[in-house]
Motif scaffolding. Structure first.
Motif, PDB file in Angstrom:
ATOM      1  N   GLN A   3       1.065  -1.306   0.376  1.00  0.00           N
ATOM      2  CA  GLN A   3       0.088   0.295  -0.067  1.00  0.00           C
ATOM      3  C   GLN A   3       0.495   0.691   0.334  1.00  0.00           C
ATOM      4  O   GLN A   3       0.915   1.991  -0.728  1.00  0.00           O
ATOM      5  CB  GLN A   3      -0.836   0.050   1.010  1.00  0.00           C
ATOM      6  CG  GLN A   3      -1.756   1.158   1.110  1.00  0.00           C
ATOM      7  CD  GLN A   3      -2.476   1.014   2.175  1.00  0.00           C
ATOM      8  OE1 GLN A   3      -2.933   0.370   3.356  1.00  0.00           O
ATOM      9  NE2 GLN A   3      -4.009   1.585   2.448  1.00  0.00           N
ATOM     10  N   ASN A   4       1.985   1.175   1.046  1.00  0.00           N
ATOM     11  CA  ASN A   4       2.785   2.469   0.876  1.00  0.00           C
ATOM     12  C   ASN A   4       3.622   2.629  -0.694  1.00  0.00           C
ATOM     13  O   ASN A   4       3.667   3.583  -0.729  1.00  0.00           O
ATOM     14  CB  ASN A   4       3.758   2.292   1.756  1.00  0.00           C
ATOM     15  CG  ASN A   4       3.380   2.091   3.431  1.00  0.00           C
ATOM     16  OD1 ASN A   4       2.097   3.005   3.924  1.00  0.00           O
ATOM     17  ND2 ASN A   4       4.107   2.044   3.896  1.00  0.00           N
ATOM     18  N   HIS A   5       3.696   1.651  -1.099  1.00  0.00           N
ATOM     19  CA  HIS A   5       5.011   1.732  -2.343  1.00  0.00           C
ATOM     20  C   HIS A   5       3.476   3.080  -3.907  1.00  0.00           C
ATOM     21  O   HIS A   5       3.702   3.183  -4.024  1.00  0.00           O
ATOM     22  CB  HIS A   5       4.747   0.265  -2.573  1.00  0.00           C
ATOM     23  CG  HIS A   5       4.764  -0.021  -4.466  1.00  0.00           C
ATOM     24  ND1 HIS A   5       2.934  -0.935  -4.206  1.00  0.00           N
ATOM     25  CD2 HIS A   5       5.770   0.375  -5.630  1.00  0.00           C
ATOM     26  CE1 HIS A   5       3.078  -0.825  -6.010  1.00  0.00           C
ATOM     27  NE2 HIS A   5       4.543  -0.292  -6.058  1.00  0.00           N
ATOM     28  N   ASP A   6       2.970   1.951  -3.387  1.00  0.00           N
ATOM     29  CA  ASP A   6       1.256   2.117  -4.130  1.00  0.00           C
ATOM     30  C   ASP A   6       1.317   4.131  -4.272  1.00  0.00           C
ATOM     31  O   ASP A   6       0.957   4.847  -5.184  1.00  0.00           O
ATOM     32  CB  ASP A   6       0.040   1.507  -4.388  1.00  0.00           C
ATOM     33  CG  ASP A   6      -0.468  -0.042  -5.038  1.00  0.00           C
ATOM     34  OD1 ASP A   6       0.851  -0.197  -5.655  1.00  0.00           O
ATOM     35  OD2 ASP A   6      -0.582  -0.441  -4.628  1.00  0.00           O
ATOM     36  N   ILE A   7       0.946   4.163  -2.766  1.00  0.00           N
ATOM     37  CA  ILE A   7       0.604   5.728  -2.428  1.00  0.00           C
ATOM     38  C   ILE A   7       1.739   6.826  -2.838  1.00  0.00           C
ATOM     39  O   ILE A   7       1.950   7.922  -3.656  1.00  0.00           O
ATOM     40  CB  ILE A   7       0.276   5.926  -1.070  1.00  0.00           C
ATOM     41  CG1 ILE A   7      -1.070   5.033  -0.845  1.00  0.00           C
ATOM     42  CG2 ILE A   7       1.095   6.975  -0.533  1.00  0.00           C
ATOM     43  CD1 ILE A   7      -1.145   4.975   1.061  1.00  0.00           C
ATOM     44  N   ALA A   8       2.897   5.786  -3.034  1.00  0.00           N
ATOM     45  CA  ALA A   8       4.475   6.627  -3.052  1.00  0.00           C
ATOM     46  C   ALA A   8       4.554   6.820  -4.911  1.00  0.00           C
ATOM     47  O   ALA A   8       4.294   7.993  -5.044  1.00  0.00           O
ATOM     48  CB  ALA A   8       5.659   6.037  -2.451  1.00  0.00           C
ATOM     49  N   PHE A   9       4.172   5.350  -5.369  1.00  0.00           N
ATOM     50  CA  PHE A   9       3.907   5.358  -7.368  1.00  0.00           C
ATOM     51  C   PHE A   9       2.944   6.867  -6.890  1.00  0.00           C
ATOM     52  O   PHE A   9       3.551   7.865  -8.225  1.00  0.00           O
ATOM     53  CB  PHE A   9       3.867   4.358  -7.634  1.00  0.00           C
ATOM     54  CG  PHE A   9       3.791   3.888  -9.287  1.00  0.00           C
ATOM     55  CD1 PHE A   9       4.483   4.786  -9.867  1.00  0.00           C
ATOM     56  CD2 PHE A   9       2.504   4.228  -9.531  1.00  0.00           C
ATOM     57  CE1 PHE A   9       4.505   4.280 -11.288  1.00  0.00           C
ATOM     58  CE2 PHE A   9       1.935   4.133 -10.815  1.00  0.00           C
ATOM     59  CZ  PHE A   9       3.045   3.940 -11.382  1.00  0.00           C
ATOM     60  N   ARG A  10       2.007   6.261  -6.892  1.00  0.00           N
ATOM     61  CA  ARG A  10       0.707   7.783  -6.777  1.00  0.00           C
ATOM     62  C   ARG A  10       0.930   9.470  -6.821  1.00  0.00           C
ATOM     63  O   ARG A  10       1.016   9.517  -7.774  1.00  0.00           O
ATOM     64  CB  ARG A  10      -0.635   7.031  -6.724  1.00  0.00           C
ATOM     65  CG  ARG A  10      -1.042   5.931  -7.220  1.00  0.00           C
ATOM     66  CD  ARG A  10      -2.219   5.851  -6.767  1.00  0.00           C
ATOM     67  NE  ARG A  10      -2.327   4.090  -6.943  1.00  0.00           N
ATOM     68  CZ  ARG A  10      -3.013   3.804  -8.081  1.00  0.00           C
ATOM     69  NH1 ARG A  10      -3.524   4.573  -8.636  1.00  0.00           N
ATOM     70  NH2 ARG A  10      -3.573   2.366  -8.384  1.00  0.00           N
ATOM     71  N   LEU A  11       1.876   9.207  -5.448  1.00  0.00           N
ATOM     72  CA  LEU A  11       2.421  10.549  -6.096  1.00  0.00           C
ATOM     73  C   LEU A  11       3.189  11.152  -6.196  1.00  0.00           C
ATOM     74  O   LEU A  11       3.207  12.106  -6.945  1.00  0.00           O
ATOM     75  CB  LEU A  11       2.864  11.157  -3.969  1.00  0.00           C
ATOM     76  CG  LEU A  11       1.369  10.617  -2.550  1.00  0.00           C
ATOM     77  CD1 LEU A  11       1.615  10.902  -2.004  1.00  0.00           C
ATOM     78  CD2 LEU A  11       0.682  12.345  -3.078  1.00  0.00           C
ATOM     79  N   GLY A  12       4.046  10.561  -6.751  1.00  0.00           N
ATOM     80  CA  GLY A  12       5.315  10.481  -7.866  1.00  0.00           C
ATOM     81  C   GLY A  12       4.698  10.542  -8.745  1.00  0.00           C
ATOM     82  O   GLY A  12       5.115  11.563  -9.495  1.00  0.00           O
ATOM     83  N   THR A  13       3.662  10.554  -9.808  1.00  0.00           N
ATOM     84  CA  THR A  13       2.973  10.323 -10.535  1.00  0.00           C
ATOM     85  C   THR A  13       2.098  11.272 -10.577  1.00  0.00           C
ATOM     86  O   THR A  13       2.995  12.252 -11.823  1.00  0.00           O
ATOM     87  CB  THR A  13       2.812   9.132 -11.415  1.00  0.00           C
ATOM     88  OG1 THR A  13       2.988   8.141 -11.161  1.00  0.00           O
ATOM     89  CG2 THR A  13       1.466   9.120 -12.026  1.00  0.00           C
ATOM     90  N   ILE A  14       1.412  12.011  -9.909  1.00  0.00           N
ATOM     91  CA  ILE A  14       1.148  12.961  -9.589  1.00  0.00           C
ATOM     92  C   ILE A  14       1.400  14.449  -9.442  1.00  0.00           C
ATOM     93  O   ILE A  14       1.524  15.561 -10.728  1.00  0.00           O
ATOM     94  CB  ILE A  14      -0.324  12.715  -8.732  1.00  0.00           C
ATOM     95  CG1 ILE A  14      -1.273  12.101  -8.747  1.00  0.00           C
ATOM     96  CG2 ILE A  14      -0.726  14.456  -8.412  1.00  0.00           C
ATOM     97  CD1 ILE A  14      -1.856  11.798  -7.592  1.00  0.00           C
TER      98      ILE A  14
END
Length: 108
Positions: A3-14
C-alpha cells in the motif's frame, strides 16, 4: 508495504505528470522504488523524470533496469533511444529506435 508503494508511486506520478514538479516526483518515486525495486512502471517513471530533469545518465540507469524486466516495452525502448540521443550517442540511439520499429512490424 504494498500500500505504501502504491501511494508513493501515485504521488510521484501526480507530481510529475500533473503538477510538473519533478523534484517532488523523484522523491516519491525513489521511495516507491525502495519499497518495490522491480516494478516496471516505477522504473519507467523514474527514467522519464530524470530525463526531463536533464539527468540523462541517471535516466538510462533506471530505463535499463526496466528493459531487463521487459525488453519489449515500447516506452522503455523509446526512452532509451531519447536518452542516448541526448547524450550524443547516435549509434546506440538508432539501435533502440530500430528495436521499436521491429516491434511494430512484428505486431502487423
Amino acid at each position: 508495504i504494498r500500500q505504501n508503494h502504491d501511494i508513493a508511486f501515485r504521488l510521484g506520478t501526480i507530481y510529475g505528470k500533473e503538477l510538473s514538479d519533478l523534484n517532488n516526483s523523484l522523491i516519491y518515486l525513489l521511495h516507491a522504488n525502495k519499497l518495490n525495486p522491480n516494478n516496471l512502471e516505477i522504473l519507467k517513471n523514474l527514467g522519464t523524470a530524470y530525463g526531463m530533469n536533464g539527468n540523462f545518465q541517471k535516466s538510462l540507469v533506471y530505463l535499463h533496469q526496466a528493459e531487463k524486466i521487459n525488453p519489449n516495452d515500447r516506452e522503455v525502448l523509446i526512452g532509451l533511444g531519447i536518452g542516448y540521443q541526448n547524450l550524443g550517442d547516435v549509434k546506440k540511439s538508432k539501435s533502440y529506435f530500430k528495436k521499436v520499429e521491429n516491434l511494430k512490424s512484428q505486431r502487423n
